[in-house]
Design a protein around this motif. Structure first.
Motif, PDB file in Angstrom:
ATOM      1  N   VAL A  84       0.855  -1.189   0.000  1.00 14.93           N
ATOM      2  CA  VAL A  84       0.000   0.000   0.000  1.00 14.93           C
ATOM      3  C   VAL A  84       0.894   1.243   0.000  1.00 14.93           C
ATOM      4  N   VAL A  85       0.801   2.025  -1.064  1.00 10.32           N
ATOM      5  CA  VAL A  85       1.551   3.272  -1.185  1.00 10.32           C
ATOM      6  C   VAL A  85       0.573   4.426  -0.990  1.00 10.32           C
ATOM      7  N   GLU A  86       0.846   5.273  -0.010  1.00  9.38           N
ATOM      8  CA  GLU A  86      -0.021   6.415   0.267  1.00  9.38           C
ATOM      9  C   GLU A  86       0.671   7.694  -0.190  1.00  9.38           C
ATOM     10  N   LEU A  87      -0.071   8.518  -0.921  1.00  6.35           N
ATOM     11  CA  LEU A  87       0.485   9.737  -1.503  1.00  6.35           C
ATOM     12  C   LEU A  87      -0.398  10.934  -1.184  1.00  6.35           C
ATOM     13  N   ALA A  88       0.251  12.052  -0.904  1.00  2.15           N
ATOM     14  CA  ALA A  88      -0.453  13.309  -0.667  1.00  2.15           C
ATOM     15  C   ALA A  88       0.285  14.416  -1.406  1.00  2.15           C
ATOM     16  N   ALA A  89      -0.428  15.184  -2.204  1.00  2.00           N
ATOM     17  CA  ALA A  89       0.192  16.259  -2.979  1.00  2.00           C
ATOM     18  C   ALA A  89       0.371  17.502  -2.121  1.00  2.00           C
ATOM     19  N   LEU A  90       1.559  18.095  -2.193  1.00  2.00           N
ATOM     20  CA  LEU A  90       1.831  19.351  -1.493  1.00  2.00           C
ATOM     21  C   LEU A  90       1.695  20.547  -2.420  1.00  2.00           C
ATOM     22  N   THR A  91       1.903  20.309  -3.717  1.00  2.00           N
ATOM     23  CA  THR A  91       1.785  21.364  -4.722  1.00  2.00           C
ATOM     24  C   THR A  91       1.004  20.818  -5.914  1.00  2.00           C
ATOM     25  N   GLY A  92       0.709  21.691  -6.843  1.00  2.00           N
ATOM     26  CA  GLY A  92      -0.050  21.276  -8.016  1.00  2.00           C
ATOM     27  C   GLY A  92       0.756  20.491  -9.023  1.00  2.00           C
ATOM     28  N   ASP A  93       2.082  20.481  -8.873  1.00  2.00           N
ATOM     29  CA  ASP A  93       2.927  19.754  -9.824  1.00  2.00           C
ATOM     30  C   ASP A  93       3.557  18.520  -9.185  1.00  2.00           C
ATOM     31  N   ALA A  94       2.807  17.868  -8.305  1.00  2.00           N
ATOM     32  CA  ALA A  94       3.306  16.634  -7.684  1.00  2.00           C
ATOM     33  C   ALA A  94       3.570  15.592  -8.765  1.00  2.00           C
ATOM     34  N   PRO A  95       4.664  14.835  -8.656  1.00  2.00           N
ATOM     35  CA  PRO A  95       5.019  13.864  -9.703  1.00  2.00           C
ATOM     36  C   PRO A  95       3.991  12.740  -9.811  1.00  2.00           C
ATOM     37  N   VAL A  96       3.646  12.404 -11.037  1.00  2.54           N
ATOM     38  CA  VAL A  96       2.690  11.317 -11.284  1.00  2.54           C
ATOM     39  C   VAL A  96       3.395   9.980 -11.074  1.00  2.54           C
ATOM     40  N   PRO A  97       2.834   9.094 -10.278  1.00  2.00           N
ATOM     41  CA  PRO A  97       3.474   7.796 -10.031  1.00  2.00           C
ATOM     42  C   PRO A  97       3.558   6.956 -11.308  1.00  2.00           C
ATOM     43  N   PRO A  98       4.547   6.089 -11.415  1.00  2.00           N
ATOM     44  CA  PRO A  98       4.640   5.189 -12.570  1.00  2.00           C
ATOM     45  C   PRO A  98       3.387   4.327 -12.689  1.00  2.00           C
ATOM     46  N   GLY A  99       2.947   4.117 -13.911  1.00  2.00           N
ATOM     47  CA  GLY A  99       1.779   3.277 -14.144  1.00  2.00           C
ATOM     48  C   GLY A  99       0.451   3.957 -13.885  1.00  2.00           C
ATOM     49  N   MET A 100       0.463   5.280 -13.633  1.00  2.00           N
ATOM     50  CA  MET A 100      -0.771   6.019 -13.394  1.00  2.00           C
ATOM     51  C   MET A 100      -0.863   7.198 -14.354  1.00  2.00           C
ATOM     52  N   LYS A 101      -2.082   7.577 -14.703  1.00  2.00           N
ATOM     53  CA  LYS A 101      -2.288   8.678 -15.639  1.00  2.00           C
ATOM     54  C   LYS A 101      -2.213  10.036 -14.953  1.00  2.00           C
ATOM     55  N   ARG A 102      -2.458  10.053 -13.647  1.00  2.00           N
ATOM     56  CA  ARG A 102      -2.426  11.307 -12.895  1.00  2.00           C
ATOM     57  C   ARG A 102      -2.159  11.010 -11.432  1.00  2.00           C
ATOM     58  N   PHE A 103      -1.928  12.072 -10.673  1.00  2.00           N
ATOM     59  CA  PHE A 103      -1.699  11.921  -9.239  1.00  2.00           C
ATOM     60  C   PHE A 103      -3.039  11.623  -8.558  1.00  2.00           C
ATOM     61  N   PRO A 104      -3.079  10.685  -7.620  1.00  6.22           N
ATOM     62  CA  PRO A 104      -4.355  10.326  -6.983  1.00  6.22           C
ATOM     63  C   PRO A 104      -4.900  11.454  -6.104  1.00  6.22           C
ATOM     64  N   LYS A 105      -6.198  11.648  -6.178  1.00 10.18           N
ATOM     65  CA  LYS A 105      -6.854  12.644  -5.341  1.00 10.18           C
ATOM     66  C   LYS A 105      -7.099  12.068  -3.942  1.00 10.18           C
ATOM     67  N   PRO A 106      -7.265  12.922  -2.943  1.00 13.30           N
ATOM     68  CA  PRO A 106      -7.550  12.418  -1.590  1.00 13.30           C
ATOM     69  C   PRO A 106      -8.793  11.533  -1.575  1.00 13.30           C
ATOM     70  N   GLY A 107      -8.667  10.369  -0.979  1.00 11.81           N
ATOM     71  CA  GLY A 107      -9.787   9.439  -0.891  1.00 11.81           C
ATOM     72  C   GLY A 107      -9.846   8.434  -2.022  1.00 11.81           C
ATOM     73  N   GLU A 108      -9.054   8.630  -3.072  1.00  8.97           N
ATOM     74  CA  GLU A 108      -9.049   7.691  -4.195  1.00  8.97           C
ATOM     75  C   GLU A 108      -8.151   6.496  -3.906  1.00  8.97           C
ATOM     76  N   VAL A 109      -8.496   5.382  -4.541  1.00 10.22           N
ATOM     77  CA  VAL A 109      -7.696   4.163  -4.438  1.00 10.22           C
ATOM     78  C   VAL A 109      -7.468   3.617  -5.846  1.00 10.22           C
ATOM     79  N   TRP A 110      -6.220   3.461  -6.211  1.00  4.16           N
ATOM     80  CA  TRP A 110      -5.851   2.843  -7.481  1.00  4.16           C
ATOM     81  C   TRP A 110      -5.250   1.479  -7.157  1.00  4.16           C
ATOM     82  N   THR A 111      -5.672   0.462  -7.871  1.00  6.03           N
ATOM     83  CA  THR A 111      -5.232  -0.898  -7.556  1.00  6.03           C
ATOM     84  C   THR A 111      -4.612  -1.573  -8.771  1.00  6.03           C
TER      85      THR A 111
END
Length: 246
Positions: A84-111
């Motif tokens: 389980v990798v948990e991510l929180a954006a501090l700025t609007g240009d947070a790096p997009v994780p590999p294998g994802m189209k965008r940075f996850p929003k709060p409360g979202e789960v990508w599996t």
């Protein structure tokens, strides 16, 4: 092609039993060394790809201005580990994780595909209820997982979420848990001990690849030299001069 094969076979048979044995040993040396070479190259490539897919989950402290917070946890379901990798954006240009189209929003789960399939099979109170949302917002691509059957979840959090501010005790191993860390990019290269072990094993296999080549090649060379010496001795016995023999 057939004529070439027949001619080669006649030449091998004409060299006698020892000549045939030497040729077979040479062929075996080439086949074994080539097979081991392909194995070593393939293993190095596979382990490098596996390390790259695993590295981004291990947070590395930002060298510049932090743009996100990353944390790592390992859970278990039916005896299988769930990363389980948990991510929180501090700025609007947070790096997009590999294998994802965008940075996850709060409360979202990508599996990962394997985890999404397992969530449909296992009762919700045993697996899906562990995440903020029981319905995945997206599916992780191949670059996010080390192998197709791996269970991985990426959870979006708010920077102020308690899970992104409190340190985590590592009760298993250093590779399984990482406290929230401010990052500006994702780590690359071998970050876990298992990835390092795989790469070391691949390097050892590459070195050991030369052993059978040397053994078979040396044996074939000795047989070839012995056969050549025997022929030269026979020529001398029938009256050939040293200059003619050489």
């Amino acid at each position: 092609m057939r004529t070439t094969f027949q001619l080669s076979w006649r030449l091998l048979r004409g060299g006698g039993r020892r000549g045939l044995l030497g040729s077979l040993l040479t062929l075996a040396a080439v086949a074994v060394s080539t097979g081991l070479l392909l194995f070593a190259v393939g293993a190095n490539h596979a382990f490098a790809a596996r390390s790259a897919a695993d590295a981004w989950r291990h947070p590395a402290k930002a060298h510049g201005t932090p743009t996100a917070v990353e944390a790592l946890t390992t859970d278990f379901v039916r005896g299988r580990p769930v990363t389980v990798v948990e991510l929180a954006a501090l700025t609007g240009d947070a790096p997009v994780p590999p294998g994802m189209k965008r940075f996850p929003k709060p409360g979202e789960v990508w599996t990962s595909p394997a985890l999404a399939s397992l969530m449909r099979e296992v009762p919700a109170d045993q697996l899906a209820a562990r995440f903020p949302s029981r319905t995945p917002a997206g599916t992780l691509g191949r670059a996010a997982v080390a192998h197709p059957g791996e269970l991985v979840a990426v959870v979006g959090r708010a920077p102020s979420d308690p899970s992104m501010t409190a340190a985590r005790a590592d009760t298993m191993a250093v590779d399984n848990v990482a406290s929230p860390t401010r990052i500006d990019r994702y780590a690359t290269g071998a970050q876990s001990s298992s990835a390092l072990v795989y790469q070391i094993l691949a390097a050892v296999a590459s070195v050991l690849m030369a052993v059978p080549l040397l053994v078979f090649g040396g044996a074939a060379a000795r047989l070839t030299v012995a056969r050549r010496d025997g022929r030269l001795a026979a020529l001398r016995l029938v009256g050939a001069t040293p200059g003619q023999v050489v």
